[in-house]
Write a protein that holds these residues in place. Structure first.
Motif, PDB file in Angstrom:
ATOM      1  N   UNK A 124     -21.116  -1.916  -5.000  1.00  0.00           N
ATOM      2  CA  UNK A 124     -21.500  -3.310  -5.157  1.00  0.00           C
ATOM      3  C   UNK A 124     -23.017  -3.471  -5.073  1.00  0.00           C
ATOM      4  N   UNK A 125     -23.654  -2.749  -4.148  1.00  0.00           N
ATOM      5  CA  UNK A 125     -25.107  -2.826  -4.033  1.00  0.00           C
ATOM      6  C   UNK A 125     -25.787  -2.285  -5.287  1.00  0.00           C
ATOM      7  N   UNK A 126     -25.305  -1.176  -5.845  1.00  0.00           N
ATOM      8  CA  UNK A 126     -25.878  -0.649  -7.079  1.00  0.00           C
ATOM      9  C   UNK A 126     -25.709  -1.637  -8.227  1.00  0.00           C
ATOM     10  N   UNK A 127     -24.558  -2.275  -8.306  1.00  0.00           N
ATOM     11  CA  UNK A 127     -24.332  -3.269  -9.361  1.00  0.00           C
ATOM     12  C   UNK A 127     -25.302  -4.438  -9.229  1.00  0.00           C
ATOM     13  N   UNK A 128     -25.497  -4.921  -8.019  1.00  0.00           N
ATOM     14  CA  UNK A 128     -26.407  -6.053  -7.797  1.00  0.00           C
ATOM     15  C   UNK A 128     -27.840  -5.645  -8.106  1.00  0.00           C
ATOM     16  N   UNK A 129     -28.265  -4.454  -7.660  1.00  0.00           N
ATOM     17  CA  UNK A 129     -29.612  -3.979  -7.967  1.00  0.00           C
ATOM     18  C   UNK A 129     -29.814  -3.870  -9.473  1.00  0.00           C
ATOM     19  N   UNK A 130     -28.853  -3.286 -10.174  1.00  0.00           N
ATOM     20  CA  UNK A 130     -28.960  -3.139 -11.633  1.00  0.00           C
ATOM     21  C   UNK A 130     -29.048  -4.497 -12.305  1.00  0.00           C
ATOM     22  N   UNK A 146     -30.072  -7.393 -11.031  1.00  0.00           N
ATOM     23  CA  UNK A 146     -31.352  -8.038 -10.736  1.00  0.00           C
ATOM     24  C   UNK A 146     -32.491  -7.401 -11.508  1.00  0.00           C
ATOM     25  N   UNK A 147     -32.529  -6.077 -11.538  1.00  0.00           N
ATOM     26  CA  UNK A 147     -33.611  -5.384 -12.237  1.00  0.00           C
ATOM     27  C   UNK A 147     -33.545  -5.651 -13.732  1.00  0.00           C
ATOM     28  N   UNK A 148     -32.346  -5.670 -14.313  1.00  0.00           N
ATOM     29  CA  UNK A 148     -32.238  -5.926 -15.751  1.00  0.00           C
ATOM     30  C   UNK A 148     -32.681  -7.348 -16.086  1.00  0.00           C
TER      31      UNK A 148
END
Length: 80
Positions: free
Chosen positions: A51-57, A59-61
């Protein structure tokens, strides 16, 4: 308040997950085996990391898309 709600979710890593273990113990009158608790907690950990990787991706995108659209706008403005 949101943190409190997130902490009570029945994900094994959070307090809500531990409450589910205690609920099981109350209903079954015996504790959940340690091996199963360990596996469920690892599953919860992997779930939270994904979930954290999905949120980071996400936000960054969004930041990259916003930046690229601003650059395109500036280029068009300079050409006109």
């Amino acid at each position: 308040i949101l943190l409190m709600i997130m902490n009570l979710l029945p994900v094994p890593l959070f307090d809500g997950g531990h409450a589910m273990f205690f609920l099981y113990e109350g209903i079954a009158q015996k504790p959940l085996p340690q091996a199963i608790q360990w596996r469920l907690q690892h599953f919860g950990f992997v779930l939270i990391i994904c979930l954290m990787f999905y949120v980071f991706y996400s936000d960054i995108s969004k930041v990259v898309q916003k930046h690229s659209s601003e650059v395109r706008y500036e280029r068009r403005k300079a050409l006109d």
